[in-house]
Design a protein around this motif. Sequence first.
Motif, PDB file in Angstrom:
ATOM      1  N   GLY A 260       0.756  -1.219   0.201  1.00  0.00           N
ATOM      2  CA  GLY A 260       0.036   0.007  -0.100  1.00  0.00           C
ATOM      3  C   GLY A 260       0.788   1.309  -0.166  1.00  0.00           C
ATOM      4  O   GLY A 260       0.329   2.382  -0.041  1.00  0.00           O
ATOM      5  N   GLU A 261       2.228   1.090   0.020  1.00  0.00           N
ATOM      6  CA  GLU A 261       2.965   2.207   0.204  1.00  0.00           C
ATOM      7  C   GLU A 261       2.962   2.949  -1.324  1.00  0.00           C
ATOM      8  O   GLU A 261       3.011   2.294  -2.205  1.00  0.00           O
ATOM      9  CB  GLU A 261       4.601   1.735   0.191  1.00  0.00           C
ATOM     10  N   SER A 262       2.762   4.159  -1.386  1.00  0.00           N
ATOM     11  CA  SER A 262       2.673   5.094  -2.802  1.00  0.00           C
ATOM     12  C   SER A 262       4.052   5.407  -3.025  1.00  0.00           C
ATOM     13  O   SER A 262       4.137   5.567  -4.341  1.00  0.00           O
ATOM     14  CB  SER A 262       1.754   5.846  -2.454  1.00  0.00           C
ATOM     15  N   TYR A 290       3.370  -2.327  -6.424  1.00  0.00           N
ATOM     16  CA  TYR A 290       1.856  -1.737  -6.444  1.00  0.00           C
ATOM     17  C   TYR A 290       1.000  -2.881  -7.059  1.00  0.00           C
ATOM     18  O   TYR A 290       1.329  -3.650  -7.813  1.00  0.00           O
ATOM     19  CB  TYR A 290       1.857  -0.748  -7.465  1.00  0.00           C
ATOM     20  N   PHE A 291      -0.142  -2.768  -6.519  1.00  0.00           N
ATOM     21  CA  PHE A 291      -1.275  -3.780  -7.287  1.00  0.00           C
ATOM     22  C   PHE A 291      -1.593  -2.786  -8.613  1.00  0.00           C
ATOM     23  O   PHE A 291      -1.762  -1.921  -8.624  1.00  0.00           O
ATOM     24  CB  PHE A 291      -2.597  -3.669  -6.391  1.00  0.00           C
ATOM     25  N   LEU A 292      -2.193  -3.786  -9.478  1.00  0.00           N
ATOM     26  CA  LEU A 292      -2.876  -3.283 -10.726  1.00  0.00           C
ATOM     27  C   LEU A 292      -4.188  -4.061 -10.902  1.00  0.00           C
ATOM     28  O   LEU A 292      -4.501  -5.250 -10.204  1.00  0.00           O
ATOM     29  CB  LEU A 292      -2.349  -3.618 -11.939  1.00  0.00           C
ATOM     30  N   THR A 293      -5.249  -3.308 -11.265  1.00  0.00           N
ATOM     31  CA  THR A 293      -6.429  -4.000 -11.513  1.00  0.00           C
ATOM     32  C   THR A 293      -7.174  -3.729 -12.653  1.00  0.00           C
ATOM     33  O   THR A 293      -6.512  -3.299 -13.589  1.00  0.00           O
ATOM     34  CB  THR A 293      -7.413  -3.704 -10.087  1.00  0.00           C
ATOM     35  N   GLY A 294      -8.291  -4.249 -13.112  1.00  0.00           N
ATOM     36  CA  GLY A 294      -8.643  -4.153 -14.243  1.00  0.00           C
ATOM     37  C   GLY A 294      -9.322  -2.774 -14.616  1.00  0.00           C
ATOM     38  O   GLY A 294      -9.684  -2.004 -13.707  1.00  0.00           O
ATOM     39  N   PRO A 305      -8.181  -8.836 -14.913  1.00  0.00           N
ATOM     40  CA  PRO A 305      -6.586  -8.280 -15.312  1.00  0.00           C
ATOM     41  C   PRO A 305      -5.889  -9.314 -15.210  1.00  0.00           C
ATOM     42  O   PRO A 305      -5.638 -10.334 -14.409  1.00  0.00           O
ATOM     43  CB  PRO A 305      -6.476  -7.158 -13.892  1.00  0.00           C
ATOM     44  N   ASP A 308      -1.536  -8.294 -12.118  1.00  0.00           N
ATOM     45  CA  ASP A 308      -2.217  -7.746 -10.816  1.00  0.00           C
ATOM     46  C   ASP A 308      -1.232  -7.192  -9.872  1.00  0.00           C
ATOM     47  O   ASP A 308      -1.504  -6.589  -8.991  1.00  0.00           O
ATOM     48  CB  ASP A 308      -3.223  -8.741 -10.173  1.00  0.00           C
ATOM     49  N   LEU A 477      -4.311  -1.740 -14.605  1.00  0.00           N
ATOM     50  CA  LEU A 477      -3.794  -0.452 -14.403  1.00  0.00           C
ATOM     51  C   LEU A 477      -3.719  -0.210 -12.728  1.00  0.00           C
ATOM     52  O   LEU A 477      -4.308  -0.849 -11.914  1.00  0.00           O
ATOM     53  CB  LEU A 477      -4.556   0.724 -15.023  1.00  0.00           C
ATOM     54  N   SER A 478      -2.800   0.926 -12.591  1.00  0.00           N
ATOM     55  CA  SER A 478      -2.595   1.189 -10.915  1.00  0.00           C
ATOM     56  C   SER A 478      -3.337   2.397 -10.651  1.00  0.00           C
ATOM     57  O   SER A 478      -3.683   3.197 -11.752  1.00  0.00           O
ATOM     58  CB  SER A 478      -1.147   1.163 -10.633  1.00  0.00           C
ATOM     59  N   SER A 479      -3.468   2.906  -9.699  1.00  0.00           N
ATOM     60  CA  SER A 479      -3.761   4.339  -9.264  1.00  0.00           C
ATOM     61  C   SER A 479      -2.372   5.013  -9.319  1.00  0.00           C
ATOM     62  O   SER A 479      -1.396   4.545  -9.605  1.00  0.00           O
ATOM     63  CB  SER A 479      -4.337   4.318  -7.826  1.00  0.00           C
ATOM     64  N   TRP A 480      -2.633   6.415  -9.124  1.00  0.00           N
ATOM     65  CA  TRP A 480      -1.692   7.392  -8.924  1.00  0.00           C
ATOM     66  C   TRP A 480      -0.644   6.990  -7.951  1.00  0.00           C
ATOM     67  O   TRP A 480      -1.190   6.808  -6.880  1.00  0.00           O
ATOM     68  CB  TRP A 480      -1.969   8.748  -8.963  1.00  0.00           C
ATOM     69  N   ASN A 481       0.578   6.867  -8.133  1.00  0.00           N
ATOM     70  CA  ASN A 481       1.594   6.601  -7.026  1.00  0.00           C
ATOM     71  C   ASN A 481       2.408   7.900  -7.093  1.00  0.00           C
ATOM     72  O   ASN A 481       2.137   8.855  -7.756  1.00  0.00           O
ATOM     73  CB  ASN A 481       2.193   5.401  -7.041  1.00  0.00           C
TER      74      ASN A 481
ATOM     75  N   ALA B 123       4.504  10.530   0.970  1.00  0.00           N
ATOM     76  CA  ALA B 123       3.855  11.430  -0.039  1.00  0.00           C
ATOM     77  C   ALA B 123       3.104  12.497   0.587  1.00  0.00           C
ATOM     78  O   ALA B 123       2.556  12.455   1.577  1.00  0.00           O
ATOM     79  CB  ALA B 123       3.000  10.514  -0.739  1.00  0.00           C
ATOM     80  N   PRO B 181     -14.403  -7.459  -6.487  1.00  0.00           N
ATOM     81  CA  PRO B 181     -12.914  -7.996  -6.811  1.00  0.00           C
ATOM     82  C   PRO B 181     -11.791  -6.899  -7.507  1.00  0.00           C
ATOM     83  O   PRO B 181     -10.850  -7.429  -7.536  1.00  0.00           O
ATOM     84  CB  PRO B 181     -13.413  -9.343  -7.831  1.00  0.00           C
ATOM     85  N   MET B 182     -12.487  -6.013  -7.914  1.00  0.00           N
ATOM     86  CA  MET B 182     -11.440  -4.903  -8.525  1.00  0.00           C
ATOM     87  C   MET B 182     -11.172  -3.819  -7.455  1.00  0.00           C
ATOM     88  O   MET B 182      -9.954  -3.035  -7.666  1.00  0.00           O
ATOM     89  CB  MET B 182     -12.176  -4.058  -9.585  1.00  0.00           C
ATOM     90  N   TYR B 184      -9.381  -3.879  -4.657  1.00  0.00           N
ATOM     91  CA  TYR B 184      -8.051  -3.891  -4.054  1.00  0.00           C
ATOM     92  C   TYR B 184      -6.978  -3.066  -4.765  1.00  0.00           C
ATOM     93  O   TYR B 184      -6.049  -2.474  -4.214  1.00  0.00           O
ATOM     94  CB  TYR B 184      -7.320  -5.419  -4.144  1.00  0.00           C
ATOM     95  N   GLY B 185      -7.337  -2.569  -6.082  1.00  0.00           N
ATOM     96  CA  GLY B 185      -6.182  -2.050  -7.004  1.00  0.00           C
ATOM     97  C   GLY B 185      -6.290  -0.504  -6.714  1.00  0.00           C
ATOM     98  O   GLY B 185      -5.494   0.110  -7.353  1.00  0.00           O
ATOM     99  N   PHE B 186      -7.386   0.139  -6.098  1.00  0.00           N
ATOM    100  CA  PHE B 186      -7.631   1.472  -6.260  1.00  0.00           C
ATOM    101  C   PHE B 186      -7.284   2.101  -4.749  1.00  0.00           C
ATOM    102  O   PHE B 186      -7.889   1.666  -3.774  1.00  0.00           O
ATOM    103  CB  PHE B 186      -9.212   1.587  -6.717  1.00  0.00           C
ATOM    104  N   ARG B 187      -6.395   3.102  -4.758  1.00  0.00           N
ATOM    105  CA  ARG B 187      -6.025   3.624  -3.756  1.00  0.00           C
ATOM    106  C   ARG B 187      -7.359   4.535  -3.112  1.00  0.00           C
ATOM    107  O   ARG B 187      -7.481   4.335  -1.753  1.00  0.00           O
ATOM    108  CB  ARG B 187      -4.819   4.652  -4.029  1.00  0.00           C
ATOM    109  N   LEU B 188      -8.138   5.115  -3.867  1.00  0.00           N
ATOM    110  CA  LEU B 188      -9.104   5.812  -3.291  1.00  0.00           C
ATOM    111  C   LEU B 188     -10.330   4.633  -3.505  1.00  0.00           C
ATOM    112  O   LEU B 188     -10.643   4.121  -4.568  1.00  0.00           O
ATOM    113  CB  LEU B 188      -9.665   6.850  -4.214  1.00  0.00           C
ATOM    114  N   TRP B 225      -9.190  13.311 -10.161  1.00  0.00           N
ATOM    115  CA  TRP B 225      -8.073  12.509 -10.669  1.00  0.00           C
ATOM    116  C   TRP B 225      -7.720  11.097 -10.254  1.00  0.00           C
ATOM    117  O   TRP B 225      -7.137  10.267 -10.527  1.00  0.00           O
ATOM    118  CB  TRP B 225      -6.617  13.187 -10.866  1.00  0.00           C
ATOM    119  N   ASP B 226      -8.267  10.947  -9.041  1.00  0.00           N
ATOM    120  CA  ASP B 226      -7.974   9.566  -8.380  1.00  0.00           C
ATOM    121  C   ASP B 226      -9.153   8.813  -8.358  1.00  0.00           C
ATOM    122  O   ASP B 226      -9.110   7.478  -7.850  1.00  0.00           O
ATOM    123  CB  ASP B 226      -7.637   9.830  -6.699  1.00  0.00           C
TER     124      ASP B 226
END
Lengths: 517, 265
Positions: A260-262, A290-294, A305, A308, A477-481, B123, B181-182, B184-188, B225-226
Motif C-alpha cells: 500500500g506504500e505509494s 503496487y497492485f494493478l487491477t482491471g 486483469p 495484478d 492499471l494502477s492508481s496514481w503513486n 507522499a 474483486p477490482m 483492491y487496486g484502487f487507492r481511493l 483524478w483519483d
Amino acid sequence: MNRLPFAPVLRRSLPAALAGLGLALVLSALHSSKSPASAQPSVDGKSIYLERCAFCHGENGDGNGPVARYLNPRPRNFTLGQFRFRTTASGELPLREDVITIVKQGVRGTAMPRWEGVLSEAEVEAVVDYLTTSFVPFWGTYDPPVIAIPDPPRVTAGMIEEGAIQFQELQCWKCHGEQGRGNGSSALSLTDETDRPIRPADLTKAWRYKGGSDLVSIYTRFSTGMDGTPMPSFYDVIDEEQRWALAAYVRSLQTGEPSGESVLQAAFTSQDLPTDPDDPLWDQADPTSYFLTGQVIVGPRWQTPGVDAVTARALYNSTNLALLIEWDDPFQDTQGGGIDVLPQAGTYVDLETFPQNVGPFADGLAVQMPAMLGEGVAKPYFAWGQPGNPVNLWVWHASDQVQEFIGTGLKTEPAAQANTNVAAGADWTDGRYRLILTRPLSTGDPDDIEVKPGQFIPIAFQAWDGSKGETGTRLSLSSWNNLVLEQPTPIAAYLYAGLAVLGVGAGEWWLYRRVRS
Amino acid sequence: MTRRLSLFWMVILTVIGVNLLLRLGVPYLSMLIAHRDAPLPVPGALMVIYQALTFIGVLVYLAADERRLQAFWQPIRSFIRGPQAIRTPLDRAIGYARWAVLGALPLLAGWAVYSSSLPATSAPTSLRIAHPTIPFEYQSLTNPFRNPDGTVDPAVIQEGRVLFQINCRPCHGTPANGEGPMAYGFRLRPANFSSEDTIATVIEAYAFWRVREGGIGLPSQGSPWDSAMPAWAGELSDEQIWKIIAAEYQTAGVEPRRPESAASE
C-alpha cells in the motif's frame, strides 16, 4: 442550610457513574458497529438465495445467472455436484460445514464475496441448506468420507528441502512452473469441468490462492484435490509427512503482497545507470510493489486483469533516471497479430462470447506521468489523463519497442510523440519480466516534464498480458503513486543539528554554574 | 502510605497525559462514536492550540505562587547540582545516570533538529471532500420509480439489482460493501454503500449525479483524478440508473435521505 443527606454518596459515586457512562458509550458503539444490519427473526433460505445469489448462480443453481457471462472463474454450477474446497475425499460431496465456510469467507480473487458480517450465522446456514438440498444431486443421501486434517507440524528447513524434492517428483512444475509462477508447459492446455480453459495458480502470489495461502489450507488442497479442476488429490500418492513438506515448500515460494506504500524512491548514484537487471547497483534502490487491477472505467470494461502487481525500483545520476520494473507474466508474447475483438457492445467484455483463442497480443507495460507539472496545475485523470490535462506515457511492447505517447483519456487513442526520449531493455525468464526504462532527467522536449530531485511526481503503471487477451483498453492499471528522487542530505541539516547540540550543552553548563554558585 | 507526587513529576505527567489524550484517546474515541474503521486524528492546527493552552496553563499555575515555583525548580536544581557526597554504590550509580542524562539531552536535541530538516520522503497528503455540493440541475430530481410512501415495485428492484450486479459489483461488491474483486487496486477505495456515511447521507438525486457523471465529473476538491468511478451517462439510460439506485439502497440495507422540501412538509 443543611447539606443534603445524599451529597456525600453522590460525591463518592460520581466518578464511578461517569466511568460507567463512558464504558456504556464505548460498548454501545462497539455493539452497533458489529451487529449485522440485516438480522431478522425469521430466516428464509430461498428468499435470501433469490435476492443475494441467484443473479450469479442462477435461479436453478446451474451457475448461469445473468451476471455469470461476465465472470471468470464462472459461478459454481451446483447441479454438477463438484466442489473445489472440501474436507472430504476426492470426488465426494463436501460437508455442510465446508459450504458454510466458503459462503462466509468468500473466494479471494473471484466474484464470490465474503458474506460473514453481511449475513447472520442463521442466514448463512439457511441459504446453504436451501441451495444444497434444492440443487446438489445426492445431497444428504450418504455421509461423504472425511479427510482428517491434523495439527500442522513446525516448519523446518529440512521440510522445505523435502518438499522441493516432492515438487520435482510429482511434476508439480508441469503446470505450476519451476518457480511456481503458473507457467508450466501444460498450463495453457488445462480445462475445467465445463471444458473452459483454466490457468494454474501463480504460487508466488499469496493473494492468488483461492482456498487460502496458509499451511493448513495448502495441505488440505493436496489431501482432497480441487474437484472440477485439474488439481488432483495426493492423499493416496504421498504420506502425511510428505504432504506437509510439500505444503511448506509451496508456502516458501510466496512473496509479499504490495504494502500500500505509494512512494517510489529513486536512489542517487554517481555511476552510470545499470542496463542489466542483475547489476548489483539495483540493490541500492528500495523496491516498492503496487497492485494493478482491471480497466473498469470505460466500456467494454475488463474485469479479468492479467497483471495484478508490479514491483519497481528507481536510480538516478546527474543526467538520467532509470526504472527497473518487474512483474509476473507466465508466457512471453512478443508478437501481435491476433484479431482484436473490439469494439464490442456492452458495458463489460462478455467472457461468454470473448473468443478464448483471441490473440496473442504482444505483452506490454506503460509508465505514466503527468504531461504538465507545477503549482496550480491539477493532476490529470489517473487512467490515461483527460482532454486538456494530458499524461505522458512510456509504452513498451515485448517486441522491445518503446515509444512515448500523449494520453488524453481512455476514449481516445493515445497520440505518438514526435520524439521518444526513453530507452528500454527487457528480460523475460521463467514467467517474470524485468524491464529497464531510462530517460534523461531533462529532455528538452516540450511534451515531457523535467524530473527534479525532491519533487513528488505522480506515477502510474499499466500492463498488458497478451496471451490473456489484453490489448488497447483491455488492460491492467494502477492508481496514481509518487516517484521522488532522493535528495542528498543538505549541509544545513548537519549544521543546525551541531548548533542544537552546542546550544543545549552550553545551556546545561550555564545552569550548572548558576546552581553551584 | 502514599506520598504526594512532587510538583515536577505532576507537571511532566500532565503534559504526557494531555498528549496521550490528543494522540490516542480522542482519535480512538471518535472512531468508536463515528463508527469508522480507522482512528480520526486530531487536526495539526488544533493539536498546536491544545498543546499551547496546556503549556500556558502549566506556566500560569506555577508562576502564580512563589513557593510552587520553588517546589517545581527544586528537583531540577538538585539534579543539575549533583549528589552532595557519594556514600553507597547506589549513589554512584545515580551519579553515572545523571551524567548519562546530561550527555543525552544535547544529542537528543541534535537528532530532533537533524531529522526535522531532512527532505520529506512521505507522499504529500491531499484533503478530499467526500461529498461536494450537488450541481443545481440535479438538485430537484427524484427517483421516478419510488412511490410516495418510499417503496419501490419489487420488479423494478429486481431489474435494478441485476444491472447493479453486472455493472457496479466489480468494484462496489455483491453486498454493496465496497469490497468487489477490482477494489483492491484502487487507492481511493470504492464507496461502501452499507456504511452510514455514504449513500445513506445523501438524497437519491445526489447518487444519480455521481453515477451519471462519475469520478471525472467531480469538482477539484473531490480529487477527480483519483476516482475510478465511471461516468455512466451514455452507457446506461437514466431509467436504468434510477433502477440501479433503488436496488443499491435496498442491497446495502440503508435508506436515502429525504429531500429538504419533502422533509419540511
